[in-house]
Design a protein around this motif. Structure first.
Motif, PDB file in Angstrom:
ATOM      1  N   ASP A  18      23.091 -14.419  -0.170  1.00  0.00           N
ATOM      2  CA  ASP A  18      23.739 -13.900  -1.365  1.00  0.00           C
ATOM      3  C   ASP A  18      22.713 -13.850  -2.493  1.00  0.00           C
ATOM      4  O   ASP A  18      21.519 -14.126  -2.290  1.00  0.00           O
ATOM      5  CB  ASP A  18      24.980 -14.716  -1.731  1.00  0.00           C
ATOM      6  N   ALA A  19      23.161 -13.507  -3.708  1.00  0.00           N
ATOM      7  CA  ALA A  19      22.224 -13.284  -4.811  1.00  0.00           C
ATOM      8  C   ALA A  19      21.524 -14.556  -5.253  1.00  0.00           C
ATOM      9  O   ALA A  19      20.491 -14.496  -5.939  1.00  0.00           O
ATOM     10  CB  ALA A  19      22.967 -12.653  -5.990  1.00  0.00           C
ATOM     11  N   ARG A  20      22.049 -15.719  -4.868  1.00  0.00           N
ATOM     12  CA  ARG A  20      21.401 -16.973  -5.269  1.00  0.00           C
ATOM     13  C   ARG A  20      20.132 -17.245  -4.468  1.00  0.00           C
ATOM     14  O   ARG A  20      19.241 -17.969  -4.935  1.00  0.00           O
ATOM     15  CB  ARG A  20      22.375 -18.143  -5.084  1.00  0.00           C
ATOM     16  N   LEU A  21      20.056 -16.687  -3.272  1.00  0.00           N
ATOM     17  CA  LEU A  21      18.911 -16.930  -2.394  1.00  0.00           C
ATOM     18  C   LEU A  21      17.873 -15.838  -2.632  1.00  0.00           C
ATOM     19  O   LEU A  21      18.046 -14.703  -2.211  1.00  0.00           O
ATOM     20  CB  LEU A  21      19.373 -16.940  -0.939  1.00  0.00           C
ATOM     21  N   LYS A  22      16.796 -16.188  -3.307  1.00  0.00           N
ATOM     22  CA  LYS A  22      15.818 -15.203  -3.778  1.00  0.00           C
ATOM     23  C   LYS A  22      14.488 -15.364  -3.044  1.00  0.00           C
ATOM     24  O   LYS A  22      14.118 -16.471  -2.639  1.00  0.00           O
ATOM     25  CB  LYS A  22      15.583 -15.368  -5.282  1.00  0.00           C
ATOM     26  N   ARG A  72      14.485 -19.051  -1.518  1.00  0.00           N
ATOM     27  CA  ARG A  72      14.930 -20.322  -2.079  1.00  0.00           C
ATOM     28  C   ARG A  72      15.991 -20.087  -3.142  1.00  0.00           C
ATOM     29  O   ARG A  72      15.951 -19.100  -3.880  1.00  0.00           O
ATOM     30  CB  ARG A  72      13.740 -21.083  -2.674  1.00  0.00           C
ATOM     31  N   ARG A  73      16.961 -20.986  -3.200  1.00  0.00           N
ATOM     32  CA  ARG A  73      17.944 -20.991  -4.279  1.00  0.00           C
ATOM     33  C   ARG A  73      17.459 -21.890  -5.406  1.00  0.00           C
ATOM     34  O   ARG A  73      16.542 -22.698  -5.233  1.00  0.00           O
ATOM     35  CB  ARG A  73      19.297 -21.513  -3.786  1.00  0.00           C
ATOM     36  N   ASP A  74      18.112 -21.786  -6.561  1.00  0.00           N
ATOM     37  CA  ASP A  74      17.723 -22.614  -7.700  1.00  0.00           C
ATOM     38  C   ASP A  74      17.935 -24.096  -7.427  1.00  0.00           C
ATOM     39  O   ASP A  74      17.265 -24.943  -8.027  1.00  0.00           O
ATOM     40  CB  ASP A  74      18.505 -22.196  -8.951  1.00  0.00           C
ATOM     41  N   ASP A  75      18.873 -24.428  -6.531  1.00  0.00           N
ATOM     42  CA  ASP A  75      19.105 -25.836  -6.207  1.00  0.00           C
ATOM     43  C   ASP A  75      18.122 -26.362  -5.164  1.00  0.00           C
ATOM     44  O   ASP A  75      18.222 -27.510  -4.724  1.00  0.00           O
ATOM     45  CB  ASP A  75      20.546 -26.062  -5.733  1.00  0.00           C
ATOM     46  N   ARG A 133      28.082 -12.466  -5.686  1.00  0.00           N
ATOM     47  CA  ARG A 133      27.143 -11.364  -5.899  1.00  0.00           C
ATOM     48  C   ARG A 133      26.161 -11.306  -4.739  1.00  0.00           C
ATOM     49  O   ARG A 133      25.760 -12.328  -4.202  1.00  0.00           O
ATOM     50  CB  ARG A 133      26.354 -11.524  -7.205  1.00  0.00           C
ATOM     51  N   ASN A 134      25.759 -10.111  -4.367  1.00  0.00           N
ATOM     52  CA  ASN A 134      24.586  -9.919  -3.520  1.00  0.00           C
ATOM     53  C   ASN A 134      24.023  -8.533  -3.775  1.00  0.00           C
ATOM     54  O   ASN A 134      24.629  -7.713  -4.480  1.00  0.00           O
ATOM     55  CB  ASN A 134      24.872 -10.177  -2.031  1.00  0.00           C
TER      56      ASN A 134
END
Length: 494
Positions: free
Chosen positions: A385-389, A408-411, A45-46
């Motif tokens: 991508d969508a994980r990097l907010k 930042r990503r959730d990880d 996703r993005n």
């Protein structure tokens, strides 16, 4: 010891010092590779979209650019609905021109979305097929709604986002109230055919003028009064500023006003791009553009919007061969220069076409090569991508003309993006060394430095240091295109 010997020793010391400084600089940023592009099928996703418009009026051809779509990495692609091309005889729909386009885009791992817009001269009162068309009126309004129901029903398994009309405030043939009523009626038809659709009230572009601002707000008020809150989730904006960041204050004011009308509305940037040459027509015309300036503009548009958490669509994938006659006759092209323009090539494409012929006799829309902006956009879609907010980490640069944003990503994997935003891309292209501090974000040891314009990736040494909850970047090379300092896990190389 003689003066000559002293001078010699001083020169040797200075030379050794310079060599040591040069060696240190060589180690601070060491070229190690290039960002590896990712196709849309490789990305889950993005929030990136690419324009694949004007097929409906034969200003571009799907077959000419289809092989470039998936490798770009955008997960969304904008189409225009083509009422006039589909309903050439009242009540009879021919979607054979559009079916393979929708299916082909979806097969590439890209989600098509539509602007429902432009009229149909085959229907009395239906307006024209050009971008300055009036709204369908009288019996043509019923024909329009029937067409909307037909196209939504046909493609609802592949399409879930519908934008209602293109830049209505520029047309000058109807009021904001009339448009709000029309858009609400159209949205209700979309919703009845696809209850879970995402609907944008319009793709407005008048954010830069008092008249345009008033039209957007009044049209939205009328829409909500007619259809109720929640009928649409989005207000679409088409942003064209010589400096991409130039609309940010107006966007902030607009979303604040829209939330007083319907708190659930969000902004999406549905069309925005820059030419690669100086051209006499269309947005950002009569400015001296180059291919490099276009690429920088696209990068700044994308990262500016991403930092604000806004879904964004780049205009456009391929150069567009508009009709000279149609553009000369358009009401919003009022100046004598526009009325007499000899060329209607829109060079905002990331792909260069073979040959534009205003007469159409020798026109060739075949793609000959990708421009710099295509490769630059690939680097953005590969990393972001969508994980990097975006995160609300206060960042401060030693030069106030430098924009800084944190992601930042959730990880925990993070990235800092910086660029000089004070001038139009290409006007002042020099590099400068900037110190940046960010609170509440950290980078792992030895982060990477990425120049998105060139896709070059560098190993860093002594550039980034974390102290407590503060990240310090020292003497970071920054210029008028975005650079990224990120954890290595975010960047795949080839």
């Amino acid at each position: 010891m003689g003066k000559a010997w002293i001078a010699t020793i001083i020169c040797l010391i200075a030379s050794a010092s310079a060599m040591a400084q040069e060696a240190a600089l060589e180690q601070r940023l060491v070229l190690i590779g290039e960002v590896a592009p990712k196709s849309a099928r490789e990305i889950a996703r993005n929030d990136w979209s690419i324009g694949t418009e004007t097929i409906d009026r034969d200003f571009s051809r799907y077959e000419a650019w289809r092989d470039y779509l998936g490798p770009l990495g955008a997960k969304h692609a904008r189409l225009q609905s083509g009422w006039a091309r589909t309903e050439r005889q009242p009540g009879m729909y021919d979607f054979t021109w559009l079916d393979p386009v929708v299916a082909g885009i979806a097969a590439d791992g890209v989600r098509p979305w539509f602007t429902l817009g432009f009229g149909n001269p085959a229907i009395p009162g239906g307006g024209s097929a050009q971008r300055d068309s009036d709204l369908p009126r009288g019996a043509a309004r019923r024909a329009w709604l029937a067409y909307v129901r037909a196209i939504v029903t046909r493609y609802r398994d592949q399409v879930d986002y519908w934008e209602l009309w293109n830049e209505p405030e520029l047309i000058g043939k109807f009021t904001a109230e009339e448009f709000g009523e029309f858009a609400a009626e159209t949205a209700q038809t979309v919703r009845s055919a696809q209850p879970d659709a995402t609907i944008s009230i319009a793709g407005f572009s008048g954010l830069g003028s008092a008249e345009g601002n008033a039209f957007i707000r009044q049209a939205t008020r009328t829409f909500v009064a007619r259809g109720g809150r929640g009928l649409a989730q989005v207000v679409g904006i088409h942003i064209y500023n010589p400096r991409p960041e130039g609309a940010n204050d107006a966007l902030d004011a607009l979303i604040a006003d829209l939330h007083t009308i319907d708190p659930g509305l969000v902004l999406r940037q549905g069309e925005s791009g820059a030419p690669s040459i100086n051209q006499p027509l269309f947005a950002l015309s009569n400015l001296w553009w180059t291919e490099e300036a276009q690429a920088k503009w696209v990068l700044r548009r994308m990262l500016n919007d991403a930092a604000r958490g806004m879904w964004t669509s780049v205009f456009t994938l391929t150069d567009l061969h508009y009709s000279v006659a149609a553009e000369r006759g358009a009401g919003f092209n009022a100046s004598q220069a526009r009325k007499t323009a000899a060329v209607a090539l829109n060079s905002k494409g990331l792909l260069e076409t073979r040959r534009y012929d205003p007469s159409g006799r020798n026109d060739d829309k075949q793609v000959v090569r990708a421009k710099m902006g295509y490769r630059a956009m690939q680097s953005v879609t590969s990393i972001f991508d969508a994980r990097l907010k975006p995160v609300a980490a206060p960042c401060r640069a030693s030069d106030a003309n430098v924009t800084v944003a944190a992601f930042r990503r959730d990880d925990g994997a993070s990235a800092i993006v910086a660029w000089r935003s004070s001038d139009r891309p290409g006007e002042k292209p020099h590099h400068q060394s900037v110190d940046i501090s960010c609170t509440g974000v950290r980078l792992a040891d030895a982060p990477l430095y990425v120049d998105l314009l060139t896709s070059a990736v560098y190993r860093t040494d002594g550039v980034a240091e974390s102290k407590g909850d503060t990240l310090q970047l020292t003497a970071l090379p920054v210029y008028d295109a975005p650079v990224v300092v990120s954890d290595a896990v975010l960047v795949e190389m080839w």
